[in-house]
Design a protein around this motif. Structure first.
Motif, mmCIF file in Angstrom:
data_model
loop_
_atom_site.group_PDB
_atom_site.id
_atom_site.type_symbol
_atom_site.label_atom_id
_atom_site.label_comp_id
_atom_site.label_asym_id
_atom_site.label_seq_id
_atom_site.Cartn_x
_atom_site.Cartn_y
_atom_site.Cartn_z
ATOM 1 N N MET A 1 2.704 -4.978 -0.167
ATOM 2 C CA MET A 1 1.949 -4.650 1.034
ATOM 3 C C MET A 1 0.696 -5.503 1.197
ATOM 4 N N GLN A 2 0.278 -6.138 0.106
ATOM 5 C CA GLN A 2 -0.911 -6.987 0.209
ATOM 6 C C GLN A 2 -0.727 -8.090 1.232
ATOM 7 N N TYR A 3 0.534 -8.476 1.476
ATOM 8 C CA TYR A 3 0.787 -9.558 2.433
ATOM 9 C C TYR A 3 0.972 -9.025 3.845
ATOM 10 N N GLY A 4 0.951 -7.691 4.003
ATOM 11 C CA GLY A 4 1.167 -7.117 5.330
ATOM 12 C C GLY A 4 -0.095 -7.184 6.176
ATOM 13 N N ASP A 5 0.064 -7.001 7.470
ATOM 14 C CA ASP A 5 -1.074 -7.052 8.387
ATOM 15 C C ASP A 5 -1.429 -5.618 8.799
ATOM 16 N N VAL A 6 -2.331 -5.011 8.027
ATOM 17 C CA VAL A 6 -2.664 -3.607 8.240
ATOM 18 C C VAL A 6 -3.994 -3.539 8.988
ATOM 19 N N PRO A 7 -4.148 -2.630 9.986
ATOM 20 C CA PRO A 7 -5.443 -2.482 10.676
ATOM 21 C C PRO A 7 -6.565 -2.219 9.678
ATOM 22 N N LYS A 8 -7.760 -2.738 9.957
ATOM 23 C CA LYS A 8 -8.819 -2.737 8.958
ATOM 24 C C LYS A 8 -9.206 -1.348 8.434
ATOM 25 N N PRO A 9 -9.472 -0.364 9.313
ATOM 26 C CA PRO A 9 -9.872 0.942 8.756
ATOM 27 C C PRO A 9 -8.751 1.603 7.964
ATOM 28 N N LEU A 10 -7.513 1.218 8.218
ATOM 29 C CA LEU A 10 -6.385 1.851 7.544
ATOM 30 C C LEU A 10 -6.093 1.205 6.195
ATOM 31 N N GLN A 11 -6.680 0.040 5.962
ATOM 32 C CA GLN A 11 -6.381 -0.685 4.733
ATOM 33 C C GLN A 11 -6.727 0.116 3.487
ATOM 34 N N GLY A 12 -6.014 -0.169 2.412
ATOM 35 C CA GLY A 12 -6.296 0.499 1.144
ATOM 36 C C GLY A 12 -5.765 1.917 1.138
ATOM 37 N N LEU A 13 -6.686 2.884 1.115
ATOM 38 C CA LEU A 13 -6.290 4.264 0.912
ATOM 39 C C LEU A 13 -5.428 4.830 2.027
ATOM 40 N N GLY A 14 -5.832 4.607 3.281
ATOM 41 C CA GLY A 14 -5.133 5.229 4.405
ATOM 42 C C GLY A 14 -3.662 4.883 4.423
ATOM 43 N N ILE A 15 -3.356 3.586 4.364
ATOM 44 C CA ILE A 15 -1.964 3.166 4.445
ATOM 45 C C ILE A 15 -1.190 3.645 3.225
ATOM 46 N N THR A 16 -1.879 3.728 2.063
ATOM 47 C CA THR A 16 -1.188 4.213 0.866
ATOM 48 C C THR A 16 -0.716 5.649 1.061
ATOM 49 N N PHE A 17 -1.593 6.464 1.653
ATOM 50 C CA PHE A 17 -1.208 7.850 1.917
ATOM 51 C C PHE A 17 0.020 7.911 2.803
ATOM 52 N N ILE A 18 0.016 7.100 3.863
ATOM 53 C CA ILE A 18 1.128 7.166 4.801
ATOM 54 C C ILE A 18 2.411 6.691 4.119
ATOM 55 N N VAL A 19 2.305 5.646 3.275
ATOM 56 C CA VAL A 19 3.486 5.175 2.541
ATOM 57 C C VAL A 19 4.021 6.272 1.626
ATOM 58 N N VAL A 20 3.100 6.958 0.911
ATOM 59 C CA VAL A 20 3.556 8.036 0.024
ATOM 60 C C VAL A 20 4.215 9.132 0.837
ATOM 61 N N GLY A 21 3.660 9.423 2.022
ATOM 62 C CA GLY A 21 4.271 10.429 2.888
ATOM 63 C C GLY A 21 5.695 10.062 3.242
ATOM 64 N N LEU A 22 5.909 8.777 3.596
ATOM 65 C CA LEU A 22 7.266 8.343 3.955
ATOM 66 C C LEU A 22 8.191 8.411 2.748
ATOM 67 N N MET A 23 7.640 8.063 1.548
ATOM 68 C CA MET A 23 8.464 8.158 0.338
ATOM 69 C C MET A 23 8.860 9.606 0.075
ATOM 70 N N ALA A 24 7.891 10.527 0.271
ATOM 71 C CA ALA A 24 8.185 11.945 0.053
ATOM 72 C C ALA A 24 9.262 12.410 1.008
#
Lengths: 207, 208
Positions: free
Chosen positions: B174-197
């Protein structure tokens, strides 16, 4: 030092804004996600953590000069475990149905990182009164997220708040259906992700 | 035998510590930046779980349960303090053993070992085990012997390792992905874990 000097007020308000325990420092997420499928257990859990954080902060802060540095983690764990046992017994006695819903998560307050984090970072260096305020502030910051996520999940997932039906029957007659996904664990993660997004977007703008 | 196999697979896929109960979230999010560190922490957690759950099972059934020490006295309200004591002591013991006999592994695990003491997955597994003792023995989730407890601890650890290694791999990409700035790091990780769940939910009828 005045009771509500600027420094003390900051100890209380900082965790509610920028240094938010969940959104800023990523502490104590485990239980924050698990108990939020309805509003009532979320509120009870938030209050329980607030009380435990505040009092464990005070106790450790009083003892801070007598605890040998090498065994401080064990002392902290024992103080927290004793407080959690008391709170768990009180919950069982007065709100039994909620304590059944919370199940193991009351016991898991012991391993909640917010507690250990605040004890290590704040109570070990500060006097009892600022530590108390810091504990209450952090507990309320945690409770705030629980209440937001719990309210959204219960409203969208069951159409009710605190067990009272909010969405009128007429809507269901027209074909409105509760979003069952919201009551599943997966949506809690995504909701917290969105809350973090909003929080960061807001504070990035301020900076 | 059938019961143990079923318990094992259920504890990995259905009752997964991360995706079903959110236990051990803090270190899960903090340490999962690369696959290598995730694997190290996952193995350490698995080991500690495999040891502490059976020990706590024996404590619960032989010391704390109703009428075990003194007739008519139920000491299970002491379980929080005793369980956390066992876990903290066991982590210390593991740390000392590893340091003495395998300094290279000790250096590789580094700070993760002491961190395990406050990992909620360890405490959570013991508390779930305490609940499952009371279940009907025909239930696939029931824990009726010390072997069941050990298998449950091991399975939960494997499930946790699976979760953290896969998140580590996703975050590396995901480091190579283009993630919106406020969502970077923790926010996107949460959403990814949600999708995995959400993906893990498809295992939820699994029974062997």
């Amino acid at each position: 030092m005045a009771l509500f000097s600027k420094q003390n007020r900051e100890a209380f308000t900082n965790p509610l804004n920028l240094d938010h325990p969940i959104l800023g420092q990523v502490l104590g997420i485990c239980s924050a996600l698990a108990v939020t499928s309805q509003l009532k257990p979320a509120i009870v859990m938030g209050l329980a953590v607030t009380v435990i954080t505040a009092f464990s902060n005070v106790i450790i802060s009083i003892l801070r000069n007598t605890i040998p540095n090498r065994i401080r983690i064990v002392v902290q764990l024992v103080v927290v475990a004793a407080l959690v046992t008391i709170v768990s017994q009180i919950l069982k006695a007065y709100v039994y149905d909620v304590s059944v819903q919370l199940s193991v998560y009351v016991g898991l307050i012991i391993t909640n990182c917010i507690l250990m984090g605040r004890l290590e970072a704040f109570a070990m260096q500060n006097k009892p009164w600022p530590s108390f305020l810091d504990g209450v502030g952090n507990g309320l910051g945690y409770a705030m997220i629980l209440v937001i996520v719990g309210a959204v999940r219960e409203f969208l997932g069951r159409g009710s708040l605190l067990g009272f039906q909010i969405i009128p029957d007429a809507c269901y007659d027209w074909g409105y259906i509760n979003n069952g996904m919201m009551t599943m664990p997966a949506m809690a993660l995504i909701l917290v992700g969105i809350v973090i997004w909003v929080h960061r977007a807001y504070f990035y703008k301020e900076k | 035998m059938e019961h143990i196999i079923s318990l094992f697979f259920r504890s990995i896929f259905v009752d997964n510590m991360i995706f079903a109960f959110f236990l051990g979230m803090c270190s899960y999010l903090a340490v999962s930046k690369t696959v290598k560190t995730s694997l190290g922490l996952g193995l350490a957690v698995t080991f500690v779980l495999t040891v502490t759950v059976p020990v706590n099972y024996l404590l619960q059934t032989k010391v704390l349960g109703d009428g075990c020490l003194v007739e008519g006295v139920d000491l299970s309200y002491l379980s929080f303090i005793l369980f956390i004591g066992v876990i903290a002591g066991m982590v210390q013991l593991v740390e000392m053993t590893v340091e003495k006999y395998s300094p290279s592994l000790y250096a590789a695990l580094g700070i993760f070992l002491p961190l395990i003491a406050v990992n909620c997955a360890i405490m959570g597994a013991s508390l779930f085990m305490q609940q499952r003792i009371l279940m009907d023995p025909t239930n696939t989730q029931a824990i009726t012997s010390v072997w069941d407890a050990m298998v449950y601890g091991f399975g939960s650890g494997i499930g946790w390792t699976l979760a953290i290694v896969s998140l580590g791999a996703i975050r590396e990409k995901m480091q190579y992905g283009d993630v919106p700035k406020p969502l970077q790091g923790l926010g996107i990780t949460f959403i990814v874990v949600g999708l995995m769940a959400m993906a893990m939910m498809c295992f939820s009828g699994l029974n062997i």
